[in-house]
Design a protein around this motif. Structure first.
Motif, PDB file in Angstrom:
ATOM      1  N   ILE A   1       0.831  -1.198  -0.056  1.00  0.00           N
ATOM      2  CA  ILE A   1       0.114  -0.123   0.092  1.00  0.00           C
ATOM      3  C   ILE A   1       0.821   1.345   0.069  1.00  0.00           C
ATOM      4  CG2 ILE A   1      -1.606   1.528   1.376  1.00  0.00           C
ATOM      5  CD1 ILE A   1      -2.801  -1.293   2.243  1.00  0.00           C
ATOM      6  N   SER A   2       1.829   1.144   0.858  1.00  0.00           N
ATOM      7  CA  SER A   2       2.688   2.433   0.693  1.00  0.00           C
ATOM      8  C   SER A   2       3.589   2.776  -0.258  1.00  0.00           C
ATOM      9  CB  SER A   2       3.477   2.586   2.231  1.00  0.00           C
ATOM     10  OG  SER A   2       4.620   1.194   2.050  1.00  0.00           O
ATOM     11  N   ARG A   3       3.706   1.660  -1.087  1.00  0.00           N
ATOM     12  CA  ARG A   3       4.677   1.868  -2.381  1.00  0.00           C
ATOM     13  C   ARG A   3       3.994   2.086  -3.679  1.00  0.00           C
ATOM     14  NH1 ARG A   3       9.300  -2.053   0.019  1.00  0.00           N
ATOM     15  NH2 ARG A   3      10.205  -0.532   1.473  1.00  0.00           N
ATOM     16  N   GLU A   4       2.670   1.960  -3.578  1.00  0.00           N
ATOM     17  CA  GLU A   4       1.792   2.082  -4.549  1.00  0.00           C
ATOM     18  C   GLU A   4       1.438   3.525  -4.757  1.00  0.00           C
ATOM     19  OE1 GLU A   4      -0.003   0.411  -7.851  1.00  0.00           O
ATOM     20  OE2 GLU A   4       0.668  -0.920  -6.298  1.00  0.00           O
ATOM     21  N   LEU A   5       1.472   4.087  -5.853  1.00  0.00           N
ATOM     22  CA  LEU A   5       1.635   5.811  -5.994  1.00  0.00           C
ATOM     23  C   LEU A   5      -0.031   5.998  -5.737  1.00  0.00           C
ATOM     24  CD1 LEU A   5       3.414   7.868  -7.087  1.00  0.00           C
ATOM     25  CD2 LEU A   5       2.220   7.503  -9.266  1.00  0.00           C
ATOM     26  N   GLU A   6      -0.967   5.297  -5.795  1.00  0.00           N
ATOM     27  CA  GLU A   6      -2.453   5.927  -5.665  1.00  0.00           C
ATOM     28  C   GLU A   6      -2.796   5.654  -4.070  1.00  0.00           C
ATOM     29  OE1 GLU A   6      -5.577   3.542  -7.687  1.00  0.00           O
ATOM     30  OE2 GLU A   6      -3.720   2.131  -8.110  1.00  0.00           O
ATOM     31  N   THR A   7      -2.120   5.108  -3.316  1.00  0.00           N
ATOM     32  CA  THR A   7      -2.425   4.775  -1.877  1.00  0.00           C
ATOM     33  C   THR A   7      -1.227   5.233  -1.026  1.00  0.00           C
ATOM     34  OG1 THR A   7      -1.875   2.334  -2.178  1.00  0.00           O
ATOM     35  CG2 THR A   7      -4.049   2.910  -2.315  1.00  0.00           C
ATOM     36  N   ALA A   8      -0.144   5.528  -1.581  1.00  0.00           N
ATOM     37  CA  ALA A   8       0.977   6.066  -0.808  1.00  0.00           C
ATOM     38  C   ALA A   8       0.876   6.968   0.340  1.00  0.00           C
ATOM     39  CB  ALA A   8       2.046   6.241  -1.621  1.00  0.00           C
ATOM     40  N   ASP A   9      -0.118   7.851   0.003  1.00  0.00           N
ATOM     41  CA  ASP A   9      -0.463   8.946   1.083  1.00  0.00           C
ATOM     42  C   ASP A   9      -1.332   8.768   2.092  1.00  0.00           C
ATOM     43  OD1 ASP A   9      -2.423   8.941  -0.678  1.00  0.00           O
ATOM     44  OD2 ASP A   9      -2.727  10.858  -1.140  1.00  0.00           O
ATOM     45  N   ILE A  10      -1.864   7.509   2.111  1.00  0.00           N
ATOM     46  CA  ILE A  10      -2.875   7.080   3.190  1.00  0.00           C
ATOM     47  C   ILE A  10      -2.107   6.570   4.481  1.00  0.00           C
ATOM     48  CG2 ILE A  10      -4.644   5.493   4.063  1.00  0.00           C
ATOM     49  CD1 ILE A  10      -5.156   5.133   0.763  1.00  0.00           C
ATOM     50  N   PRO A  11      -2.181   7.286   5.508  1.00  0.00           N
ATOM     51  CA  PRO A  11      -1.444   6.778   6.758  1.00  0.00           C
ATOM     52  C   PRO A  11      -1.963   5.543   7.165  1.00  0.00           C
ATOM     53  CG  PRO A  11      -2.856   8.570   7.188  1.00  0.00           C
ATOM     54  CD  PRO A  11      -2.981   8.368   5.824  1.00  0.00           C
ATOM     55  N   ILE A  12      -0.968   4.592   7.633  1.00  0.00           N
ATOM     56  CA  ILE A  12      -1.162   3.436   8.103  1.00  0.00           C
ATOM     57  C   ILE A  12      -0.888   3.220   9.811  1.00  0.00           C
ATOM     58  CG2 ILE A  12      -0.711   0.721   7.625  1.00  0.00           C
ATOM     59  CD1 ILE A  12      -0.054   1.546   4.748  1.00  0.00           C
ATOM     60  N   LEU A  13      -1.926   2.918  10.472  1.00  0.00           N
ATOM     61  CA  LEU A  13      -1.399   2.486  11.803  1.00  0.00           C
ATOM     62  C   LEU A  13      -1.599   1.098  12.205  1.00  0.00           C
ATOM     63  CD1 LEU A  13      -1.147   3.419  14.819  1.00  0.00           C
ATOM     64  CD2 LEU A  13      -3.672   3.883  14.903  1.00  0.00           C
ATOM     65  N   MET A  14      -0.181   0.448  12.376  1.00  0.00           N
ATOM     66  CA  MET A  14      -0.409  -0.995  12.749  1.00  0.00           C
ATOM     67  C   MET A  14      -0.893  -1.180  14.011  1.00  0.00           C
ATOM     68  SD  MET A  14       1.486  -1.979  10.006  1.00  0.00           S
ATOM     69  CE  MET A  14       1.980  -3.850  10.245  1.00  0.00           C
ATOM     70  N   LEU A  15      -1.754  -2.244  14.133  1.00  0.00           N
ATOM     71  CA  LEU A  15      -2.497  -2.475  15.508  1.00  0.00           C
ATOM     72  C   LEU A  15      -1.942  -4.220  15.440  1.00  0.00           C
ATOM     73  CD1 LEU A  15      -4.118  -1.114  17.439  1.00  0.00           C
ATOM     74  CD2 LEU A  15      -6.314  -1.879  16.100  1.00  0.00           C
ATOM     75  N   SER A  16      -1.302  -4.551  16.313  1.00  0.00           N
ATOM     76  CA  SER A  16      -0.929  -5.733  16.526  1.00  0.00           C
ATOM     77  C   SER A  16      -0.429  -6.305  18.041  1.00  0.00           C
ATOM     78  CB  SER A  16       0.474  -5.939  15.702  1.00  0.00           C
ATOM     79  OG  SER A  16       0.815  -7.175  15.912  1.00  0.00           O
ATOM     80  N   SER A  17      -0.649  -7.577  18.271  1.00  0.00           N
ATOM     81  CA  SER A  17      -0.496  -8.042  19.522  1.00  0.00           C
ATOM     82  C   SER A  17       1.206  -8.277  19.709  1.00  0.00           C
ATOM     83  CB  SER A  17      -1.107  -9.400  19.643  1.00  0.00           C
ATOM     84  OG  SER A  17      -0.708 -10.285  18.613  1.00  0.00           O
ATOM     85  N   LYS A  18       1.870  -8.194  18.656  1.00  0.00           N
ATOM     86  CA  LYS A  18       3.246  -8.083  18.506  1.00  0.00           C
ATOM     87  C   LYS A  18       3.770  -6.974  19.357  1.00  0.00           C
ATOM     88  CE  LYS A  18       5.484  -9.802  14.890  1.00  0.00           C
ATOM     89  NZ  LYS A  18       5.884 -11.296  15.283  1.00  0.00           N
ATOM     90  N   SER A  19       4.586  -7.169  20.249  1.00  0.00           N
ATOM     91  CA  SER A  19       4.992  -5.744  21.200  1.00  0.00           C
ATOM     92  C   SER A  19       6.261  -5.812  21.205  1.00  0.00           C
ATOM     93  CB  SER A  19       4.176  -5.982  22.543  1.00  0.00           C
ATOM     94  OG  SER A  19       4.822  -7.008  23.256  1.00  0.00           O
ATOM     95  N   GLN A  20       7.147  -6.275  20.469  1.00  0.00           N
ATOM     96  CA  GLN A  20       8.744  -5.706  20.537  1.00  0.00           C
ATOM     97  C   GLN A  20       9.082  -4.760  19.675  1.00  0.00           C
ATOM     98  OE1 GLN A  20      10.594  -8.231  22.313  1.00  0.00           O
ATOM     99  NE2 GLN A  20       8.623  -9.083  22.875  1.00  0.00           N
ATOM    100  N   GLN A  21       9.990  -4.021  20.301  1.00  0.00           N
ATOM    101  CA  GLN A  21      10.622  -2.992  19.547  1.00  0.00           C
ATOM    102  C   GLN A  21      10.971  -3.440  18.073  1.00  0.00           C
ATOM    103  OE1 GLN A  21      10.448   0.174  20.752  1.00  0.00           O
ATOM    104  NE2 GLN A  21      11.423   0.794  18.662  1.00  0.00           N
TER     105      GLN A  21
END
Length: 122
Positions: free
Chosen positions: A69-89
């Motif tokens: 999504i972030s590398r596709e020209l038409e969708t690159a400007d959409i902010p993406i908030l990851m929401l995960s149970s994985k909590s490692q740095q």
């Protein structure tokens, strides 16, 4: 002010309903994609204002979908908030490298989730 649309990409219906409830209370329009591949397609079709992306999903994980999504020209400007149970740095750093704008650990605190979304949309 028009209502902002948030696309939630998560294979867990339970997690989706939890987040949808929070977003509904925040006054957002909510769209749902049950897989990473669906999330990529819907981000193109729908052009949401923000994407909430799970990490652990079958076939295509959230990191892969975020990268697409972030590398596709038409969708690159959409902010993406990851929401995960994985909590490692390392997960947070990797998410950023794939193009994620921010990262929250599940289950997200409703107030924190809404404030992060608000700041990402401004």
């Amino acid at each position: 002010m028009s209502t902002k649309t948030i696309l939630v990409v998560d294979d867990s219906k339970t997690d989706f309903l939890y987040v949808k409830n929070i977003l509904d209370h925040g006054g957002y329009k909510v769209a749902y994609a049950p897989s990473g591949a669906d999330g990529i397609q819907m981000s193109k079709d729908l052009k949401p204002d923000l994407i909430l992306m799970d990490v652990v999903m079958p076939e295509m994980n959230g990191f892969q979908a975020t990268r697409a999504i972030s590398r596709e020209l038409e969708t690159a400007d959409i902010p993406i908030l990851m929401l995960s149970s994985k909590s490692q740095q390392t997960d947070k750093v990797w998410a950023e490298r794939q193009g994620a704008t921010d990262y929250l650990v599940k289950p997200a605190n409703p107030k924190l989730l809404l404030s992060k979304i608000k700041s990402l949309l401004n």
